[in-house]
Scaffold this active site. Structure first.
Site, mmCIF file in Angstrom:
data_model
loop_
_atom_site.group_PDB
_atom_site.id
_atom_site.type_symbol
_atom_site.label_atom_id
_atom_site.label_comp_id
_atom_site.label_asym_id
_atom_site.label_seq_id
_atom_site.Cartn_x
_atom_site.Cartn_y
_atom_site.Cartn_z
ATOM 1 N N ASP A 151 0.851 -1.186 0.000
ATOM 2 C CA ASP A 151 0.000 0.000 0.000
ATOM 3 C C ASP A 151 0.890 1.240 0.000
ATOM 4 O O ASP A 151 2.113 1.141 -0.132
ATOM 5 C CB ASP A 151 -0.964 0.012 1.190
ATOM 6 C CG ASP A 151 -2.317 0.614 0.804
ATOM 7 O OD1 ASP A 151 -2.371 1.814 0.477
ATOM 8 O OD2 ASP A 151 -3.314 -0.128 0.814
ATOM 9 N N HIS A 214 -3.012 2.871 -4.773
ATOM 10 C CA HIS A 214 -2.469 2.527 -3.451
ATOM 11 C C HIS A 214 -0.996 2.116 -3.572
ATOM 12 O O HIS A 214 -0.572 1.121 -2.991
ATOM 13 C CB HIS A 214 -3.288 1.413 -2.804
ATOM 14 C CG HIS A 214 -4.615 1.872 -2.271
ATOM 15 N ND1 HIS A 214 -4.766 2.387 -1.001
ATOM 16 C CD2 HIS A 214 -5.845 1.920 -2.845
ATOM 17 C CE1 HIS A 214 -6.045 2.715 -0.808
ATOM 18 N NE2 HIS A 214 -6.718 2.453 -1.915
ATOM 19 N N GLU A 279 -10.463 2.417 -5.127
ATOM 20 C CA GLU A 279 -10.015 3.789 -4.915
ATOM 21 C C GLU A 279 -8.878 4.157 -5.872
ATOM 22 O O GLU A 279 -7.809 4.596 -5.460
ATOM 23 C CB GLU A 279 -9.577 3.988 -3.458
ATOM 24 C CG GLU A 279 -10.713 3.779 -2.468
ATOM 25 C CD GLU A 279 -10.276 3.945 -1.023
ATOM 26 O OE1 GLU A 279 -11.075 4.482 -0.227
ATOM 27 O OE2 GLU A 279 -9.147 3.526 -0.686
#
Length: 493
Positions: A151, A214, A279
Site C-alpha cells: 500500500d 495505493h 479507490e
C-alpha cells in the site's frame, strides 16, 4: 495430521471454580443443528474418530455421551472443525466440571468462505503475532486469511530483481508525526512457514498486491513505473490515498508484475491473488500522453474502459501461473469479468451488490464496512479519526450475507470477510482489541444458518468465551469504551 490431533484433542482441562452444570453448549459459531440429551457428561475423552465421506468434506458429527465423545467427519476440513468444536466444549467443561449436556452436534458451514484480512502494509506485523492471530481465527472456524502486503505506507513482499522494495518501499520516516521510523519486510521462507502453519489449522492464506493505485511506496522506489514520475516521492507517513496509478503503457510495469506474480506462485499455493483495484482515480491516466494514445488506438471511450482492459491484462498475466484474481467491488460491475470474485465493501452498496453481481456473473464475498470493517470503533466516543462509523457488536451480528435472498438469487455469494485495516492499529494488541469480539459475530454470520442464530444466545456465549479465550490464549476480551490500548501518537482524530 498426527500433530494436529495432538494439538486439538489432547487439551488439558483447566481448573474452575464454577459450581453449576451447564444446561446447553456454548459454541461459536453456532452449529447447524444440536440435539441435547437429558443426561450429562464429565469427560470429553475422544473415544472414536472416523471418516464418514457421506457427510461432505467440511461437515462433521460430534456425539457427546457420558463416557466421552465420538467424532465423524466428511473430510480433512470437517475433522478440523469437529476438533475445534471439541476444544470449545473442553473449555466449557473446565468452567462447569459438574458436567455439560450429552447430545449430538451435526454441523457444516453455511458458506465456504469465512475470512479475515490483516494489513501489515500499513503497520508491519511480526510473524509471531500473525501466528497468534491465526490461532484465534482457527478457534472460531475462519478458513481464509488475506494478507494486505502492499500500500502507500509500505511494501512487505520481497521480489527478486527489485532490491529497492526493501531498501526504500518497506520503510517510512514516521507514522502520523510520531517521529518514529517504521519498517518491515517478510522473507519468502517466513511467508511459506505461515502458509504451512495456517494449513494445519484449516486456513488458506492468500496475498493482496494492490493495483493500479495505493502504490505510493512503490512509486518512492520505482518512479519509472508511473505516468508522471516523481523522483522525490516518499513512502506515505499518514493515512489516506493518492492519485498516482501505475502506468499500463510502460513495459517495465508488466515485467515487474510478472516477477511479483511468479514469486507469489512459489509462496502461496492457493492460486488466489487479490488485486485490490479500489479507490483508483483515473485523473492522471486521463492526462498521460501514453494512456491517451493507447485509448485512441484501442478505441476505448474513456478511462473506465481502460481500467477494464488493465484488469484483463493483469488477469491474463496471472493465468500464466494458474492464478486467479479477486477485487474490492467498486459498484461498477462493467469493469470486471464474469466468473471473477469481488468483495462488496462500501456500506451503501451492500444490498445492491447482491443483485448487481448476480446479474454480472460475478462471485461475491460480503465485506460491507458497516458490518465487517473491524478497525472501526466498537463504541460511540471511541477514536474514529473523524470519519469512521461506529460498528457495534450487535451491528456486526445482524449481518446476513444474502440479505434475505435465497436460492438462485443468492447462490453466487461465497461468504463473509472481516477487514482489519492497519493505518491506525500499530500492534497486535490494537488489532485484537478491535477485531474481537466482533469477529466472533462474523464467524457466526458465515457459518450458521439464520434459523440457528440468536442475538440473545450469542451475547451469553460471548460472556462465556471471555473465560475460554483468557485461559487458552492469555487474551482478555473485556471491552469498554475506556479500555482501548493507548495509541503511540498524539494526533487521535
Amino acid at each position: 495430521m498426527t500433530r494436529l490431533f495432538s494439538l486439538l484433542a489432547g487439551i488439558l482441562l483447566f481448573p474452575s471454580l464454577a459450581a453449576a452444570a451447564a444446561d446447553k453448549y456454548s459454541i461459536i459459531p453456532e452449529p447447524a443443528r444440536t440435539e441435547l440429551k437429558q443426561n450429562t457428561t464429565k469427560t470429553l475423552k475422544l473415544l472414536s474418530d472416523k471418516a464418514s465421506p457421506a457427510l461432505g468434506r467440511d461437515a462433521y458429527q460430534l456425539t457427546v455421551t457420558p463416557q466421552g465423545v465420538h467424532l465423524s467427519s466428511g473430510g480433512k476440513e470437517g475433522r478440523i472443525y469437529g476438533l475445534v468444536t471439541l476444544q470449545q466444549l473442553q473449555d466449557q467443561l473446565a468452567a462447569h466440571p459438574e458436567g455439560i449436556p450429552c447430545g449430538v452436534i451435526k454441523d457444516k458451514p453455511r458458506y465456504p468462505w469465512r475470512g479475515l484480512m490483516v494489513d501489515p502494509a500499513r503497520h508491519f506485523i511480526p510473524m509471531k503475532d500473525l501466528k497468534k492471530f491465526v490461532d484465534m481465527m482457527a478457534y472460531y472456524k475462519f478458513n481464509k486469511l488475506q494478507l494486505h502486503l502492499t500500500d502507500n505506507q509500505g511494501w512487505r513482499l520481497p521480489v527478486p530483481g527489485y532490491p529497492k522494495l526493501k531498501s526504500i518501499s518497506s520503510k517510512r520516516a514516521e507514522s502520523f508525526g510520531d517521529g518514529q521510523p517504521h519498517e518491515g519486510m517478510y522473507t519468502r521462507q517466513e511467508l511459506k512457514d505461515l502458509v504451512a502453519y495456517c494449513a494445519e489449522r484449516g486456513i488458506q492464506v492468500f496475498p493482496e498486491i494492490d493495483v493500479p493505485g495505493h502504490n505510493q511506496a512503490l512509486h518512492a522506489a520505482y518512479p519509472e513505473f508511473f505516468c508522471f514520475p516523481q523522483k522525490d516521492m516518499k513512502v506515505r507517513t499518514i493515512a489516506g490515498n493518492t492519485k498516482e496509478l501505475v502506468c499500463p503503457q510502460k513495459p517495465e510495469v508488466w515485467k515487474f508484475y510478472a516477477a511479483v506474480f511468479k514469486e507469489l506462485k512459489d509462496i502461496f499455493p492457493s492460486g488466489i491473488v487479490h488485486l485490490g483495484g479500489d479507490e483508483a482515480p483515473t485523473e492522471l491516466w486521463k492526462k498521460c500522453p501514453l494512456c491517451r494514445e493507447a485509448r485512441a488506438k484501442a478505441g476505448l471511450k474513456d478511462e473506465q474502459e481502460q481500467m477494464k482492459a488493465f484488469f484483463a491484462k493483469m488477469t491474463s498475466l496471472l493465468a500464466k501461473n494458474g492464478q486467479t484474481p479477486q477485487f474490492w467491488y467498486e459498484g461498477n460491475a462493467g469493469i470486471y469479468h464474469p466468473g471473477e470474485t469481488v468483495y462488496a465493501w462500501r456500506a451503501d452498496q451492500a444490498r445492491k451488490s447482491v443483485e448487481k453481481t448476480k446479474q454480472a456473473g460475478l462471485k461475491l464475498v460480503m465485506a460491507s464496512n458497516e458490518y465487517c470493517y473491524l478497525d472501526f470503533p466498537q463504541f460511540q466516543g471511541q477514536y474514529n479519526w473523524g470519519w469512521m462509523k461506529t460498528t457495534t457488536l450487535e451491528k456486526s451480528y445482524e449481518l446476513d450475507p444474502a440479505f434475505g435472498k435465497t436460492g438462485r438469487e443468492a447462490d453466487h455469494i461465497q461468504g463473509v470477510h472481516g477487514a482489519i485495516w492497519g493505518e491506525h492499529l500499530p500492534s497486535l494488541e490494537h488489532i485484537l482489541y478491535r477485531t474481537y469480539p466482533r469477529a466472533m459475530a462474523l464467524a457466526e454470520a458465515g457459518w450458521s444458518p439464520m434459523e440457528a442464530r440468536s442475538w440473545e444466545n450469542f451475547q451469553q456465549k460471548v460472556k462465556d468465551h471471555g473465560a475460554f479465550v483468557l485461559k487458552r490464549f492469555n487474551y482478555d476480551l473485556e471491552r469498554t469504551k475506556e479500555n482501548e490500548p493507548p495509541f503511540p501518537w498524539e494526533n487521535k482524530k
